[in-house]
Design an enzyme around this catalytic site. Sequence first.
Site, PDB file in Angstrom:
ATOM      1  N   GLY A   1       0.785  -1.227   0.000  1.00  0.00           N
ATOM      2  CA  GLY A   1       0.000   0.000   0.000  1.00  0.00           C
ATOM      3  C   GLY A   1       0.816   1.276   0.000  1.00  0.00           C
TER       4      GLY A   1
ATOM      5  N   CYS B   1     -28.454  -7.650 -16.441  1.00  0.00           N
ATOM      6  CA  CYS B   1     -27.810  -7.527 -17.752  1.00  0.00           C
ATOM      7  C   CYS B   1     -28.784  -7.965 -18.842  1.00  0.00           C
ATOM      8  CB  CYS B   1     -26.543  -8.376 -17.794  1.00  0.00           C
ATOM      9  SG  CYS B   1     -25.786  -8.427 -19.431  1.00  0.00           S
TER      10      CYS B   1
ATOM     11  N   CYS C   1     -26.877 -11.360 -20.565  1.00  0.00           N
ATOM     12  CA  CYS C   1     -26.716 -12.645 -19.861  1.00  0.00           C
ATOM     13  C   CYS C   1     -27.621 -12.756 -18.634  1.00  0.00           C
ATOM     14  CB  CYS C   1     -25.265 -12.848 -19.449  1.00  0.00           C
ATOM     15  SG  CYS C   1     -24.764 -11.830 -18.051  1.00  0.00           S
TER      16      CYS C   1
ATOM     17  N   CYS D   1     -23.488  -6.023 -18.867  1.00  0.00           N
ATOM     18  CA  CYS D   1     -22.293  -6.239 -18.048  1.00  0.00           C
ATOM     19  C   CYS D   1     -21.149  -5.367 -18.554  1.00  0.00           C
ATOM     20  CB  CYS D   1     -21.830  -7.702 -18.142  1.00  0.00           C
ATOM     21  SG  CYS D   1     -22.839  -8.863 -17.240  1.00  0.00           S
TER      22      CYS D   1
ATOM     23  N   CYS E   1     -19.575 -11.695 -19.275  1.00  0.00           N
ATOM     24  CA  CYS E   1     -20.874 -11.774 -19.931  1.00  0.00           C
ATOM     25  C   CYS E   1     -20.851 -12.872 -21.001  1.00  0.00           C
ATOM     26  CB  CYS E   1     -21.187 -10.419 -20.563  1.00  0.00           C
ATOM     27  SG  CYS E   1     -22.906 -10.189 -21.000  1.00  0.00           S
TER      28      CYS E   1
END
Lengths: 393, 230, 330
Positions: free
Chosen positions: C47, C256, C259, C281, C287
């Site tokens: 980090g 979506c 899908c 998506c 997808c």
Amino acid sequence: MYVAVKGGEKAIDNAHALMREQRRGDTAIAELSVEQIKQQLPLAVDRVMNEGSVYDPELAALALKQASGDSVEAIFLLRAYRTTLPRFGYSEPVDTEQMQIERRISGTFKDLPGGQVLGSTYDYTHRLLDFALLAEGDSAPSEQASNNMGVPQSHRSEARTEAENSDKLEACPRVLELLNQEGLIEQSRGDGEEDITPRDLTRQPVNYPVERAVRLQNLIRGDEGFLLSLSYSSMRGYGDSHPFAGEMRSGRVSVELVPEELGFPIEIGEVMLTECEMVNQFHGSKDQPPQFTRGYGIAMGRAERKAMSVALVERALRAEELGEAVNYPTQDQEFVLSHTDCVSANGFVSHLKLPHYVDFQSELEMIRRLRKAASEASAQPSKDKADTAGEEI
Amino acid sequence: MSVQVNSMNRGAVRSDLLMTGFDDAVQDAQKVFRKVLKAMSEPGTILTADLTDKTPGALNKSSWEIALTLFDADTKIWLSPTLAGDDAVVSNLRFHCQCPMVSEPAEADFALALADELPELKALNWGNSEYPDQATTLIVQVEAITNQTQDNDEGWCLNGPGIETERGLTVAGLPYSFRRDLVNSRKRFPLGVDCVFCADDQLVALPRSTEIKPSDSEEGIRNTIQQEAN
Amino acid sequence: MSSQLSSQLNKPATQTAGAEGYNFAYLDEQSKRMIRRAMLKAVAIPGYQVPFGGREMPLPHGWGTGGMQLTATVIGEADTLKVIDQGADDTTNAVSIRRFFAKTAGVATTEHTADASLIQTRHRIPERQLRNDQILIYQVPIPEPLRFIEPRETETRKMHALREYGAMQVKLYEDVARFGHIATSYDYPVMVNDRYMMDPSPIPKFDNPKMNQMPALQLFGAGFEKRIYAVPPYTRVVSLDFDDYPFEVQSWEESCSICGSDHSFLDEVIMDDAGNKMFVCSDTDYCRERVEQGFTAENPEGQQGLTPEHNQVQQENKKQDDTKAEEMAL
């Protein structure tokens, strides 16, 4: 059914083909050669060399051609090429006192050893469009053959004479060194201070605060327009700057390298440089009497605006070191140095053209939710009020 | 800066001691780097660096390959006495890496040491709180490394980033004082020294983010056994 | 050293499939070494932003030069590269970067998340859970999470050194006071391994939970800011929040349109002048995979009911939510 947009590769290829066509323009007009750009747009070439950080007029001219004359795009092309170049070695510092002077002026002394050499300049031209150039003639065709330095007719003979005179001098001392003899200006280096090899900001990260050598590197690669405006602001009250142009000189300087196996310097070529030293006031401190201080700028080619802007901003950035108050943007090294680079600035601004669908979708979702919450809240004002009133009682 | 340091430090390179580096400088360096990256991001994981045939002097395969991968004119290197006195080591590092050598461990970007010649941990650069990345990376040549911790009293139980549950590690032959100081140094995170231990062609890393518990405590042993059961 | 000796001992670098005149994967070896060293420090201090001598790349800053420098440095002949922008493999910038590496490194490329060993991304984390043998490389415009609170690097360095992150809590709480929510929807700050506050790059906060305990190594490259940072595999990454205002991710009422997924990040597409819209998506490969498995908008449960793939995602989301719940208080 909805089908997601495909065909990114083909679209990119077509866009680039169209760009090439546009760059070429009307094919009935003769194509511009790189050599023509180099010879006839030398100031544009010099700017690209400076900010592109490569001394190579031919590549800079090529970059300008490829970039349709967009100097920021050309600078970027040259930079990206520069990154891939191997380092063969590091030259010795150039000695600008030994410069073969082509132009040299001082705003502080009427006359001085070496003289004022007006050389080639747009200064004092009346900015009237020369329609003879439009007619594809030349305003002074007779100059062409003899004038290999591009000196305008009005100053030519005088300039040449002075330049020739100055060539005869052993050296053309720097104006600020003349002040130095009287102790009126700070030394360019402190007592006992030795030359150190400066850090290379293209190889090592910049951690603030940074030393003067790195600041200067940054400014010399910096965007000319940004530096010009910053220096302007510092003279307009946004900075305590009261400068004099101590000296501006342009000319050729030889570059030397010490090959490991030889152990002594050999000349590897010449570069055209423009150097500017500004004289600024300094009111003195507990330890030091009042004296003049220096602001330094240097640039490749003929780049006076750049050299002056660098010298002014450079001096403003020394505020902290000289114990002056840091009140304005031009005195703030983190602000100035992190925003000078036109390649970075252009990249970041232009990246907004990239898709941000996802982040925008996130914002849409949030705003809709906030608005929904707000409208639900305002639909039941009486209840809320009653609750609040109840609490108050 | 690197230029000056480099030329000041350029001693005689004995060309009779030089040997080849990587067969393929670009691809092999990439392969070794990926091992070191994996080692550093998954502390305690033992990896193999076995791309060179011969190594100069006292260097083992993994430390030699790490040097070829990470050292260059911009990195200051400290060598422990035996390595610093080994002409083959010094000549080959100078030739292949052009790296400047320093005499103080605190100045080094990389310290390369034999296990019985380790400098005191505090003699190395731990970085500073604003730039902890400026710390030394310590590369130590050791006898052996293994994830077994049961049958010895040098075992460690590792925790922290890069470790899903726990990982056991034994680095054989480290002096007690160094082991103690390394465990204690964790209190000063993010300051600290990142270590890579090299045994023949094996390497394992212990970055400063890894918590180390001696596993000869009952708890450590129990955890290690449990981990193996998983 | 004579050049003859030098050429005997340094066997020439391979010219495998690279662009003519350029090194493998464009960057020279010295630059790669410099970046590799910085990357190792980044991994060792999860980090924390490691400054590095960022190079100029042949793409503009802000267009992925940081991510590209990391990819160029990590990539080898054995790798398979996937590049996404906004979750999609076919957005122009993703196409451009994928072509760059296909040309300069000659590596295999793929659009399938499961087949990639390296994934360079801008603004998304794939929906499919990544594995330990994969590396995710993020393009980062501004790496400093505190930058809009404190523009000075010298000051933000101190704040990180002292773990002085109160100003960010105040900023988030001001949102709560004004809107009743934390109004940051992307670029949502996280704490890494309980020590450093980190900018996850402008991914939607929807993706934040995927960073926590991710089995893949995550590398972040900021080109013009010249910073590298990293999250090793299996590392705690917690989104900032408050006990009474817990972190939550976006959700959609829609599914979506292709899908039928009701659990992935959806892009909104305007269909006509009347402003009618549909949702698809953002992760195009996810997808595609679902469509291949028989999921459709009309049949969102799939032809044979839930597939293991769907179950895995659901479980993963649930697991992340649970972890989240435990770690709510910072």
